[in-house]
Scaffold this motif. Structure first.
Motif, PDB file in Angstrom:
ATOM      1  N   GLU A  67      12.023  25.504  15.889  1.00  0.00           N
ATOM      2  CA  GLU A  67      10.593  25.417  16.164  1.00  0.00           C
ATOM      3  C   GLU A  67      10.292  25.343  17.659  1.00  0.00           C
ATOM      4  OE1 GLU A  67       8.595  22.480  13.752  1.00  0.00           O
ATOM      5  OE2 GLU A  67      10.029  22.818  12.132  1.00  0.00           O
ATOM      6  N   LEU A  68      11.249  25.667  18.488  1.00  0.00           N
ATOM      7  CA  LEU A  68      11.029  25.623  19.931  1.00  0.00           C
ATOM      8  C   LEU A  68      10.042  26.706  20.339  1.00  0.00           C
ATOM      9  CD1 LEU A  68      12.073  24.210  22.553  1.00  0.00           C
ATOM     10  CD2 LEU A  68      13.527  26.217  22.842  1.00  0.00           C
ATOM     11  N   ASN A  69       9.027  26.319  21.080  1.00  0.00           N
ATOM     12  CA  ASN A  69       8.008  27.244  21.551  1.00  0.00           C
ATOM     13  C   ASN A  69       8.410  27.741  22.943  1.00  0.00           C
ATOM     14  OD1 ASN A  69       5.715  28.547  22.505  1.00  0.00           O
ATOM     15  ND2 ASN A  69       4.309  27.053  21.632  1.00  0.00           N
ATOM     16  N   ALA A  70       9.186  28.810  22.971  1.00  0.00           N
ATOM     17  CA  ALA A  70       9.695  29.346  24.232  1.00  0.00           C
ATOM     18  C   ALA A  70       8.559  29.821  25.138  1.00  0.00           C
ATOM     19  CB  ALA A  70      10.673  30.478  23.962  1.00  0.00           C
ATOM     20  N   LYS A  71       7.504  30.349  24.547  1.00  0.00           N
ATOM     21  CA  LYS A  71       6.369  30.812  25.345  1.00  0.00           C
ATOM     22  C   LYS A  71       5.762  29.652  26.134  1.00  0.00           C
ATOM     23  CE  LYS A  71       1.914  33.083  25.061  1.00  0.00           C
ATOM     24  NZ  LYS A  71       0.830  33.541  24.207  1.00  0.00           N
ATOM     25  N   LYS A  72       5.631  28.492  25.488  1.00  0.00           N
ATOM     26  CA  LYS A  72       5.070  27.312  26.158  1.00  0.00           C
ATOM     27  C   LYS A  72       5.988  26.861  27.301  1.00  0.00           C
ATOM     28  CE  LYS A  72       1.908  24.165  26.501  1.00  0.00           C
ATOM     29  NZ  LYS A  72       0.595  24.534  27.018  1.00  0.00           N
ATOM     30  N   ILE A  73       7.282  26.928  27.096  1.00  0.00           N
ATOM     31  CA  ILE A  73       8.233  26.561  28.148  1.00  0.00           C
ATOM     32  C   ILE A  73       8.068  27.478  29.354  1.00  0.00           C
ATOM     33  CG2 ILE A  73      10.681  26.485  28.759  1.00  0.00           C
ATOM     34  CD1 ILE A  73      11.181  25.455  25.883  1.00  0.00           C
ATOM     35  N   HIS A  74       7.913  28.764  29.104  1.00  0.00           N
ATOM     36  CA  HIS A  74       7.716  29.702  30.212  1.00  0.00           C
ATOM     37  C   HIS A  74       6.399  29.421  30.943  1.00  0.00           C
ATOM     38  CE1 HIS A  74      11.279  32.111  29.560  1.00  0.00           C
ATOM     39  NE2 HIS A  74      11.005  32.110  28.265  1.00  0.00           N
ATOM     40  N   GLU A  75       5.382  29.014  30.202  1.00  0.00           N
ATOM     41  CA  GLU A  75       4.117  28.625  30.833  1.00  0.00           C
ATOM     42  C   GLU A  75       4.318  27.406  31.739  1.00  0.00           C
ATOM     43  OE1 GLU A  75       1.192  28.014  27.753  1.00  0.00           O
ATOM     44  OE2 GLU A  75       1.361  30.082  27.060  1.00  0.00           O
ATOM     45  N   PHE A  76       5.084  26.423  31.248  1.00  0.00           N
ATOM     46  CA  PHE A  76       5.369  25.243  32.073  1.00  0.00           C
ATOM     47  C   PHE A  76       6.088  25.644  33.357  1.00  0.00           C
ATOM     48  CE2 PHE A  76       5.564  22.436  28.060  1.00  0.00           C
ATOM     49  CZ  PHE A  76       4.250  22.015  28.222  1.00  0.00           C
ATOM     50  N   LEU A  77       7.085  26.504  33.242  1.00  0.00           N
ATOM     51  CA  LEU A  77       7.839  26.930  34.426  1.00  0.00           C
ATOM     52  C   LEU A  77       6.924  27.638  35.421  1.00  0.00           C
ATOM     53  CD1 LEU A  77      11.155  28.187  32.795  1.00  0.00           C
ATOM     54  CD2 LEU A  77      10.809  26.077  34.101  1.00  0.00           C
ATOM     55  N   TYR A  78       6.029  28.460  34.922  1.00  0.00           N
ATOM     56  CA  TYR A  78       5.080  29.156  35.790  1.00  0.00           C
ATOM     57  C   TYR A  78       4.161  28.158  36.497  1.00  0.00           C
ATOM     58  CZ  TYR A  78       1.287  32.138  37.358  1.00  0.00           C
ATOM     59  OH  TYR A  78       0.344  32.756  38.126  1.00  0.00           O
ATOM     60  N   GLU A  79       3.655  27.189  35.747  1.00  0.00           N
ATOM     61  CA  GLU A  79       2.747  26.193  36.323  1.00  0.00           C
ATOM     62  C   GLU A  79       3.458  25.325  37.360  1.00  0.00           C
ATOM     63  OE1 GLU A  79       0.845  23.974  33.189  1.00  0.00           O
ATOM     64  OE2 GLU A  79       0.193  25.812  32.201  1.00  0.00           O
ATOM     65  N   VAL A  80       4.693  24.933  37.068  1.00  0.00           N
ATOM     66  CA  VAL A  80       5.463  24.138  38.028  1.00  0.00           C
ATOM     67  C   VAL A  80       5.685  24.951  39.299  1.00  0.00           C
ATOM     68  CG1 VAL A  80       7.742  23.120  38.489  1.00  0.00           C
ATOM     69  CG2 VAL A  80       6.568  22.622  36.334  1.00  0.00           C
ATOM     70  N   ASN A  81       6.062  26.204  39.137  1.00  0.00           N
ATOM     71  CA  ASN A  81       6.285  27.060  40.295  1.00  0.00           C
ATOM     72  C   ASN A  81       5.003  27.215  41.116  1.00  0.00           C
ATOM     73  OD1 ASN A  81       8.092  28.811  41.815  1.00  0.00           O
ATOM     74  ND2 ASN A  81       6.740  30.461  41.139  1.00  0.00           N
ATOM     75  N   SER A  82       3.881  27.376  40.440  1.00  0.00           N
ATOM     76  CA  SER A  82       2.602  27.492  41.148  1.00  0.00           C
ATOM     77  C   SER A  82       2.294  26.216  41.934  1.00  0.00           C
ATOM     78  CB  SER A  82       1.468  27.775  40.153  1.00  0.00           C
ATOM     79  OG  SER A  82       1.650  29.024  39.548  1.00  0.00           O
ATOM     80  N   GLY A  83       2.562  25.063  41.333  1.00  0.00           N
ATOM     81  CA  GLY A  83       2.359  23.788  42.020  1.00  0.00           C
ATOM     82  C   GLY A  83       3.278  23.631  43.214  1.00  0.00           C
ATOM     83  N   LEU A  84       4.513  24.106  43.071  1.00  0.00           N
ATOM     84  CA  LEU A  84       5.462  24.024  44.180  1.00  0.00           C
ATOM     85  C   LEU A  84       5.024  24.906  45.345  1.00  0.00           C
ATOM     86  CD1 LEU A  84       8.872  24.032  42.263  1.00  0.00           C
ATOM     87  CD2 LEU A  84       7.804  22.105  43.462  1.00  0.00           C
ATOM     88  N   GLU A  85       4.493  26.071  45.021  1.00  0.00           N
ATOM     89  CA  GLU A  85       4.055  26.987  46.074  1.00  0.00           C
ATOM     90  C   GLU A  85       2.983  26.359  46.957  1.00  0.00           C
ATOM     91  OE1 GLU A  85       2.841  30.633  44.199  1.00  0.00           O
ATOM     92  OE2 GLU A  85       4.918  31.232  43.815  1.00  0.00           O
ATOM     93  N   ILE A  86       2.119  25.545  46.375  1.00  0.00           N
ATOM     94  CA  ILE A  86       1.064  24.914  47.178  1.00  0.00           C
ATOM     95  C   ILE A  86       1.426  23.475  47.559  1.00  0.00           C
ATOM     96  CG2 ILE A  86      -0.762  26.396  46.286  1.00  0.00           C
ATOM     97  CD1 ILE A  86      -1.608  24.082  44.436  1.00  0.00           C
TER      98      ILE A  86
END
Length: 114
Positions: A67-86
Motif C-alpha cells: 500500500e505504499l504510495n510512491a507518488k506521494k513520496i515523490h511529491e515529498f522529495l520534490y517539496e523538500v528539494n524546493s525548500g532546500l533551493e530557497i
C-alpha cells in the motif's frame, strides 16, 4: 516465496519502522540550526525512500500486496528539494515533522505467509 523477496520484505519493514524517527531527527536538527547534520540525514532519507519505492515495484511485480504510495513520496522529495533551493529550513522542518513523519507512521508493513 524466494529468499530475495523475503529478505527484501524484511529490510523494507525494518526501514519503514525507522523512517518516522529519522524524519523527527531531521526536523529537530533543522530547528537547532544544525544544517549540515540535517543535510546528511536528508540525503540518507532520499536514498532510502527511493529504495523503498524500488522495493515496492519489486513487490508489485511479485504479486505481493503493498500500500505504499510512491507518488506521494515523490511529491515529498520534490517539496523538500524546493525548500532546500530557497534555504527555507523551517518549512523543511515542518514538512518532515507534520507531513512526512505522519505519512510513514501510517504506512503498513508488508505481510506475507509461507
Amino acid at each position: 516465496m524466494s529468499d530475495l523477496l523475503k529478505d527484501t520484505v524484511e529490510s523494507y519493514n525494518n526501514y519503514l519502522v525507522r523512517l518516522p524517527i529519522g524524519c523527527q531527527e531531521i526536523s529537530d536538527l533543522l530547528r537547532k540550526d544544525h544544517i549540515m547534520d540535517a543535510m546528511n540525514l536528508i540525503t540518507n532519507f532520499s536514498e532510502g525512500v527511493i529504495w523503498l519505492t524500488t522495493a515496492n515495484d519489486f513487490f508489485l511485480k511479485s504479486n505481493l500486496q503493498s500500500e505504499l504510495n510512491a507518488k506521494k513520496i515523490h511529491e515529498f522529495l520534490y517539496e523538500v528539494n524546493s525548500g532546500l533551493e530557497i534555504q527555507d529550513y523551517i518549512l523543511i522542518a515542518d514538512m518532515f515533522e507534520y507531513e512526512i513523519k505522519p505519512f510513514f507512521d501510517e504506512c503498513p508493513a508488508i505481510e506475507f505467509t509461507n
